[in-house]
Scaffold this motif. Structure first.
Motif, PDB file in Angstrom:
ATOM      1  N   VAL A 357       0.839  -1.204   0.000  1.00  0.00           N
ATOM      2  CA  VAL A 357       0.000   0.000   0.000  1.00  0.00           C
ATOM      3  C   VAL A 357       0.873   1.253   0.000  1.00  0.00           C
ATOM      4  N   ILE A 358       2.001   1.218   0.704  1.00  0.00           N
ATOM      5  CA  ILE A 358       2.931   2.354   0.684  1.00  0.00           C
ATOM      6  C   ILE A 358       3.499   2.551  -0.720  1.00  0.00           C
ATOM      7  N   GLN A 359       3.858   1.457  -1.387  1.00  0.00           N
ATOM      8  CA  GLN A 359       4.431   1.545  -2.739  1.00  0.00           C
ATOM      9  C   GLN A 359       3.410   2.040  -3.756  1.00  0.00           C
ATOM     10  N   ALA A 360       2.142   1.699  -3.536  1.00  0.00           N
ATOM     11  CA  ALA A 360       1.018   2.223  -4.327  1.00  0.00           C
ATOM     12  C   ALA A 360       1.151   2.019  -5.834  1.00  0.00           C
ATOM     13  N   PRO A 361       1.369   0.788  -6.300  1.00  0.00           N
ATOM     14  CA  PRO A 361       1.300   0.548  -7.746  1.00  0.00           C
ATOM     15  C   PRO A 361      -0.147   0.640  -8.219  1.00  0.00           C
ATOM     16  N   GLU A 362      -0.332   0.767  -9.513  1.00  0.00           N
ATOM     17  CA  GLU A 362      -1.700   0.844 -10.044  1.00  0.00           C
ATOM     18  C   GLU A 362      -2.421  -0.501  -9.986  1.00  0.00           C
ATOM     19  N   ILE A 363      -1.652  -1.602  -9.994  1.00  0.00           N
ATOM     20  CA  ILE A 363      -2.228  -2.949  -9.982  1.00  0.00           C
ATOM     21  C   ILE A 363      -1.561  -3.763  -8.881  1.00  0.00           C
ATOM     22  N   VAL A 364      -2.371  -4.413  -8.043  1.00  0.00           N
ATOM     23  CA  VAL A 364      -1.854  -5.272  -6.976  1.00  0.00           C
ATOM     24  C   VAL A 364      -2.472  -6.659  -7.120  1.00  0.00           C
ATOM     25  N   LEU A 365      -1.626  -7.677  -7.158  1.00  0.00           N
ATOM     26  CA  LEU A 365      -2.068  -9.066  -7.225  1.00  0.00           C
ATOM     27  C   LEU A 365      -1.784  -9.715  -5.874  1.00  0.00           C
ATOM     28  N   LEU A 366      -2.813 -10.266  -5.234  1.00  0.00           N
ATOM     29  CA  LEU A 366      -2.682 -10.790  -3.873  1.00  0.00           C
ATOM     30  C   LEU A 366      -3.034 -12.273  -3.855  1.00  0.00           C
ATOM     31  N   ASP A 367      -2.023 -13.110  -3.625  1.00  0.00           N
ATOM     32  CA  ASP A 367      -2.196 -14.560  -3.637  1.00  0.00           C
ATOM     33  C   ASP A 367      -2.294 -15.063  -2.198  1.00  0.00           C
TER      34      ASP A 367
END
Length: 424
Positions: A357-367
């Motif tokens: 969340v700190i890095q804040a990329p536009e896309i997050v994939l959570l496995d």
């Protein structure tokens, strides 16, 4: 007769007291359930037992890939049986019997790292069941496992109990073990409290819940376009001609049985898996691995946070006061100088998601981002993720709390990606 005993013993990690004055015993043949929030000392307690009884303990880890040493299930079991001095002329037959019993015979020569989470757990339990150990320790054994595999593995655990094994299980979903546990050890405030059976009903009631998903039609520009995507392993087609678009700030759940291809799909989107077809992503992307420790690059919690601030793509959570607020809410505020590798599995999960969340990329994939976490930690992480404006794709067999964030859902079944209208 007691097979494990602690007499007013403090249990430490790197000279830091984790559990104070532990005073208990475990009898042969008992089934003990360990319960407590992430970081309360359950895994530390298990590690202490393993250190003391390592010659006689069989263990299944939360992340089973950490305990495999060989490339394939065949070689894993050859290694196991040779160490048990099993007659060499009978090893091949015995391996086929074990793999058939645990529904892994067709995976005999497949690379272990390509097995699904449920398949890896079946292999890990197969090894534990055949170690000829009277003590079996299971640390979040069903954390990334679908319902079908939970039922199968639970039957195998029941067989171990019937065989008179002493079983110790740490799990954040104790409802699975109703009717099995003889006693429950509660970990709280550096203490271990023992619950007897007459107090079980009130304890189990606190873990019941009902989700209420409201899926809705997404609108906006695409963040991910998937066209004619196909992926195969070992001459076996896993995903066949998938097509979909995932839109900006959409929060997507992908469901399916273990081995259906969910993690493979995420790895394909992240560019970590070979595939046929086209995947187009719009914006920077980060993947939260199932094994959280794989994502760390620095030594301490604070060093990881400072690195993430430098790497931040956007500035959703760049204010130090906001970060400190979330560190406290996630019970990480007193661990800033701790090594990330001495954190509990749950603490590593919480740190991993905070860093994303700190890095804040536009896309997050959570496995499987919530595997091995207590309910309070899950709800706090979902609140944290709701503050992020990233497009998020979740793979999770643990559905608790996800109804607060999921806007759309897909099911992988028979190699296809199916849009779901509701989640039951």
């Amino acid at each position: 007769m007691a097979v494990i005993e602690f007499h007013n013993q403090d249990i430490n990690v790197e000279k830091k007291i984790i559990l104070k004055k532990v005073n208990l015993s475990i009898d042969a043949g008992e089934f003990i359930l360990l319960s407590g929030v992430s970081g309360s000392g359950k895994t530390t307690f298990i590690n202490k037992i393993v250190d003391e009884y390592q010659q006689t303990a069989a263990r299944v880890f939360q992340n089973p890939d950490q305990q495999f040493t060989m490339e394939t299930p065949l070689l894993e079991l050859v290694f196991l049986l040779e160490n048990l001095r099993f007659p060499s002329q009978k090893i091949g037959q015995k391996i086929d019997e074990i793999l058939r019993e645990f529904h892994l015979l067709d995976k005999k020569n497949q690379f272990v790292y390509t097995l699904s989470g449920g398949e890896q757990q079946r292999l890990a339990l197969a090894e534990a069941a055949n170690l000829k150990s009277d003590l079996v320790i299971l640390d979040e054994p069903f954390a990334s496992v679908d319902r079908k595999n939970i039922a199968f593995l639970l039957d195998k655990v029941k067989d171990l109990k019937k065989a008179g094994k002493t079983i110790i299980v740490a799990d954040h979903n104790p409802l699975i073990y109703q009717g099995l546990a003889n006693r429950i050890f509660l970990f709280e405030n550096q203490k271990v409290k023992i619950l007897e059976k007459n107090n079980f009903d009130d304890f189990y009631q606190g873990f019941r819940y009902r989700n209420n998903f409201h899926l809705k039609q997404a609108h906006g520009n695409p963040r991910i376009k998937i066209q004619n995507l196909s992926v195969g392993f070992s001459n076996r087609l896993l995903l066949d001609n998938l097509k979909t678009e995932i839109l900006n700030q959409e929060n997507v759940l992908i469901s399916g049985e273990n081995g259906s291809g969910k993690s493979t799909l995420l790895k394909s989107i992240a560019g970590l898996q070979k595939y046929e077809g086209k995947i187009k992503t719009y914006g920077r992307l980060s993947l939260a691995f199932q094994n959280s420790s794989d994502s760390f690059l620095k030594t301490t919690v604070d060093e990881e946070i400072q690195l993430s601030k430098k790497k931040a793509f956007n500035h959703y959570l760049d204010d130090q006061q906001q970060i400190e607020r979330w560190l406290k809410k996630l019970s990480l505020d007193k661990l800033l100088e701790s090594s990330v590798y001495t954190l509990s599995g749950g603490e590593q999960k919480k740190l991993q998601i905070l860093l994303l969340v700190i890095q804040a990329p536009e896309i997050v994939l959570l496995d499987e981002p919530f595997s091995g976490l207590d309910k309070k930690s899950v709800l706090n992480l979902i609140s944290l993720l709701q503050e992020s404006r990233s497009t998020k794709i979740f793979i999770s067999h643990q559905l608790f709390g996800l109804d607060k964030i999921i806007s759309s859902a897909y099911l992988i079944k028979n190699k296809k990606l199916i849009k779901m209208e509701n989640i039951s």
